[in-house]
Design a protein around this motif. Sequence first.
Motif, short mmCIF file in Angstrom:
data_model
loop_
_atom_site.label_atom_id
_atom_site.label_comp_id
_atom_site.label_asym_id
_atom_site.label_seq_id
_atom_site.Cartn_x
_atom_site.Cartn_y
_atom_site.Cartn_z
N LEU A 199 -9.02 -42.19 70.26
CA LEU A 199 -8.45 -41.58 71.48
C LEU A 199 -7.84 -42.76 72.46
N GLY A 200 -7.77 -43.78 71.86
CA GLY A 200 -7.10 -44.99 72.43
C GLY A 200 -7.40 -46.36 72.02
N ASN A 201 -6.49 -47.04 71.63
CA ASN A 201 -6.54 -48.63 71.48
C ASN A 201 -6.03 -49.30 72.80
N LEU A 202 -6.66 -49.39 73.69
CA LEU A 202 -6.19 -49.76 75.16
C LEU A 202 -5.74 -51.21 75.08
N GLY A 203 -5.91 -51.98 74.22
CA GLY A 203 -5.67 -53.47 74.28
C GLY A 203 -6.30 -54.00 75.34
N VAL A 204 -5.73 -55.43 75.89
CA VAL A 204 -6.17 -55.84 77.03
C VAL A 204 -6.17 -55.25 78.25
N MET A 205 -7.03 -55.12 79.06
CA MET A 205 -6.95 -54.35 80.35
C MET A 205 -6.37 -54.89 81.45
N GLY A 206 -5.30 -54.60 81.52
CA GLY A 206 -4.39 -54.91 82.79
C GLY A 206 -4.64 -54.02 83.97
N THR A 207 -4.93 -54.66 85.15
CA THR A 207 -5.15 -53.91 86.45
C THR A 207 -4.31 -53.97 87.28
N ASP A 208 -2.97 -54.39 87.23
CA ASP A 208 -2.00 -54.44 88.23
C ASP A 208 -1.68 -53.40 88.71
N THR A 209 -1.37 -53.27 89.93
CA THR A 209 -1.08 -51.96 90.98
C THR A 209 0.50 -51.55 90.06
N VAL A 210 0.71 -50.24 90.29
CA VAL A 210 1.94 -49.44 89.73
C VAL A 210 2.40 -48.69 90.88
N ALA A 211 3.40 -49.02 91.72
CA ALA A 211 3.83 -48.33 92.88
C ALA A 211 4.15 -46.99 92.57
N GLY A 212 3.38 -46.12 93.28
CA GLY A 212 3.74 -44.67 93.24
C GLY A 212 2.66 -43.84 92.14
N ILE A 213 2.25 -44.85 91.14
CA ILE A 213 1.31 -44.17 90.17
C ILE A 213 -0.09 -44.55 90.48
N LYS A 214 -0.34 -45.88 90.71
CA LYS A 214 -1.66 -46.41 90.74
C LYS A 214 -1.60 -47.47 91.82
N PRO A 215 -1.76 -47.28 92.99
CA PRO A 215 -1.91 -48.06 94.19
C PRO A 215 -2.84 -49.05 94.32
N ASP A 269 -12.68 -57.00 84.87
CA ASP A 269 -12.06 -58.40 84.46
C ASP A 269 -11.05 -58.85 85.48
N THR A 270 -11.73 -59.81 86.50
CA THR A 270 -10.95 -60.35 87.72
C THR A 270 -10.32 -61.31 87.35
N ASN A 271 -10.08 -62.05 86.25
CA ASN A 271 -9.33 -63.29 85.86
C ASN A 271 -7.78 -62.77 86.06
N ALA A 272 -6.90 -63.93 86.37
CA ALA A 272 -5.55 -63.55 86.39
C ALA A 272 -4.97 -63.39 85.29
N THR A 273 -5.60 -63.90 84.22
CA THR A 273 -5.40 -63.47 82.63
C THR A 273 -6.45 -62.86 81.94
N GLU A 274 -6.35 -61.59 82.16
CA GLU A 274 -7.40 -60.68 81.59
C GLU A 274 -7.51 -60.90 80.12
N THR A 275 -8.81 -60.72 79.57
CA THR A 275 -9.11 -60.91 78.31
C THR A 275 -10.02 -59.55 77.57
N LEU A 276 -10.59 -58.63 78.56
CA LEU A 276 -11.25 -57.53 78.23
C LEU A 276 -10.42 -56.56 77.70
N ASP A 277 -10.80 -56.05 76.29
CA ASP A 277 -10.17 -55.13 75.63
C ASP A 277 -11.18 -54.22 75.12
N LEU A 278 -10.48 -52.85 75.51
CA LEU A 278 -11.55 -51.72 75.29
C LEU A 278 -10.79 -50.49 74.44
N ASP A 279 -11.51 -50.06 73.63
CA ASP A 279 -11.08 -48.81 72.55
C ASP A 279 -11.98 -47.53 72.97
N ILE A 280 -11.39 -46.45 73.09
CA ILE A 280 -12.00 -45.20 73.17
C ILE A 280 -12.10 -44.27 71.89
N GLY A 281 -13.07 -43.81 71.45
CA GLY A 281 -13.31 -43.17 70.21
C GLY A 281 -14.54 -42.20 70.34
#
Length: 159
Positions: A92-108, A66-78
């Motif tokens: 196994l996970g209610n992930l909510g809306v799938m944000g893709t922002d980078t996190v320094a040192g964790i997910k570049p 979901d490449t939109n600046a305001t994502e709406t894709l919502d996925l769950d794992i089960g």
Amino acid sequence: MTTFTAARAASNFPIFSPPHGGGVLCCAWGTIEVTANPVAADFYAMCKVPKGAVVHGGLFTSDDLDTNATETLDLDIGWLANGVDLANSSGLGNLGVMGTDTVAGIKPEAGYNYPLGGTIITDPPLTFGADTTIGITCVATAATFAAGTMTLRIYYTVP
């Protein structure tokens, strides 16, 4: 609702169960190409774990779907019902809306990188009474869909 099945979740794909169990950490995994915008209730069957599997964790990774600046894709794992255990689409996970922002040192890089949770955190141990299909359910579609690859890994032992 449409079900998409990764090769490693196919009905004829063998499910690994170590011959001696007792603490051997196994990994069931599946990868699937997402070529169309997921819609609510679509299910991506990713892999299977054997009867008696005790799930200890896992990891969901994917390209940015979901490449939109305001994502709406919502996925769950089960998992799907297996004749013994009831289905739980977010067990196994209610992930909510799938944000893709980078996190320094964790997910570049942009994309998804989520450790699993749900019942393996709130009510462990998670043990299955029959061979079980694990997968990803779409709750809400992407605002701006981009094709990509999803991979799911499930870490388990068979006592």
